[in-house]
Design an enzyme around this catalytic site. Sequence first.
Site, PDB file in Angstrom:
ATOM      1  N   SER A  69       0.985  -1.028  -0.046  1.00 41.02           N
ATOM      2  CA  SER A  69      -0.115  -0.140  -0.116  1.00 41.02           C
ATOM      3  C   SER A  69       0.978   1.258   0.018  1.00 41.02           C
ATOM      4  O   SER A  69       2.059   1.209   0.184  1.00 41.02           O
ATOM      5  CB  SER A  69      -0.893   0.008   1.283  1.00 41.02           C
ATOM      6  OG  SER A  69      -1.579  -1.156   1.319  1.00 41.02           O
TER       7      SER A  69
HETATM    8  N1  SAH Z   1      -0.510  -4.645   4.194  1.00 44.70           N
HETATM    9  C1  SAH Z   1       0.202  -5.077   2.940  1.00 44.70           C
HETATM   10  C2  SAH Z   1      -0.513  -4.640   1.666  1.00 44.70           C
HETATM   11  C3  SAH Z   1      -1.910  -5.635   1.596  1.00 44.70           C
HETATM   12  S1  SAH Z   1      -2.546  -5.717  -0.054  1.00 44.70           S
HETATM   13  C4  SAH Z   1       1.602  -4.507   2.776  1.00 44.70           C
HETATM   14  O1  SAH Z   1       1.795  -3.749   3.762  1.00 44.70           O
HETATM   15  O2  SAH Z   1       2.292  -4.797   1.945  1.00 44.70           O
HETATM   16  C5  SAH Z   1      -3.695  -6.919   0.400  1.00 44.70           C
HETATM   17  C6  SAH Z   1      -3.545  -8.078   0.618  1.00 44.70           C
HETATM   18  O3  SAH Z   1      -4.689  -8.776   1.162  1.00 44.70           O
HETATM   19  C7  SAH Z   1      -2.980  -8.912  -0.607  1.00 44.70           C
HETATM   20  O4  SAH Z   1      -1.714  -9.450  -0.574  1.00 44.70           O
HETATM   21  C8  SAH Z   1      -3.845 -10.135  -0.777  1.00 44.70           C
HETATM   22  O5  SAH Z   1      -3.342 -11.373  -1.098  1.00 44.70           O
HETATM   23  C9  SAH Z   1      -4.383 -10.142   0.465  1.00 44.70           C
HETATM   24  N2  SAH Z   1      -5.798 -10.873   0.656  1.00 44.70           N
HETATM   25  C10 SAH Z   1      -6.913 -10.685   0.098  1.00 44.70           C
HETATM   26  N3  SAH Z   1      -7.717 -11.434   0.320  1.00 44.70           N
HETATM   27  C11 SAH Z   1      -7.342 -12.107   1.554  1.00 44.70           C
HETATM   28  C12 SAH Z   1      -8.050 -12.979   2.366  1.00 44.70           C
HETATM   29  N4  SAH Z   1      -9.390 -13.498   2.409  1.00 44.70           N
HETATM   30  N5  SAH Z   1      -7.272 -13.289   3.301  1.00 44.70           N
HETATM   31  C13 SAH Z   1      -6.030 -13.002   3.586  1.00 44.70           C
HETATM   32  N6  SAH Z   1      -5.573 -12.171   2.845  1.00 44.70           N
HETATM   33  C14 SAH Z   1      -6.140 -11.676   1.704  1.00 44.70           C
END
Ligand code: SAH
Length: 206
Positions: free
Chosen positions: A60
């Site tokens: 993000s």
């Molecule tokens: N916090 C992260 C960015 C997150 S992007 C950072 O600092 O880099 C959102 C993430 O959520 C992605 O990696 C995606 O794979 C994950 N995601 C999506 N659906 C999900 C679910 N149901 N359970 C766990 N992770 C999930």
Amino acid sequence: MNINSKEYFIDEWLYYRKIINEKLLSAFMQIPRENFIGDNPASDAYRDQPLSIGFGQTISQPSTVMLMLELLNLERTHTVLEIGGGSGYSAALMSRLVKEVVSIEIIPELVTFANKNLAQTKISNVMMVNFDGKVGYEKKAPFDRIVIAAATLAVPQPLFHQLKVGGVLLAPVGDVHCCTMRKFIKHSDNDFDESRHGLFSFVPLV
Ligand code: SAH
């Protein structure tokens, strides 16, 4: 001053009074975002934008992560549950402010990636879990704070249950291109205060 530097971010955040929590700004200074961006050039680490980390996912945007951490009001004693660990960067920032972070990530390769990034940054109080975050993490519940880092049309119910009374849950609710940052404070199992904190774009919670 280089506009793609940590110092520039801090100046901007303070000038516009967007991020003013000193502990949070200090965590931002301590954690090298360049350790969490994979193959992207290190010179992109301090651009205020999301970057691809593969598998259609992104780390993000720094301003968004910091705004979310401000809204969470983190304390040293807290155990935090994060849904959507991605690169591990936001978990790393939180690790400097709380006791423990449990971060759930659904893509196994990203769990490996995040673990590598966290180890390189010498962080030991983040536990990455490869799981579907929609069911939360009962084993360690209840949590002081829960943060969802992906857009969801509705907050999955188990997450509300796994939040402590007095706890805060933060989630971008709505469509991926336009979701509202919502903050919930739990008074009891069926009594939550809710506030809204602007529009964002996020990858979807799947
Ligand atoms: N916090 C992260 C960015 C997150 S992007 C950072 O600092 O880099 C959102 C993430 O959520 C992605 O990696 C995606 O794979 C994950 N995601 C999506 N659906 C999900 C679910 N149901 N359970 C766990 N992770 C999930």
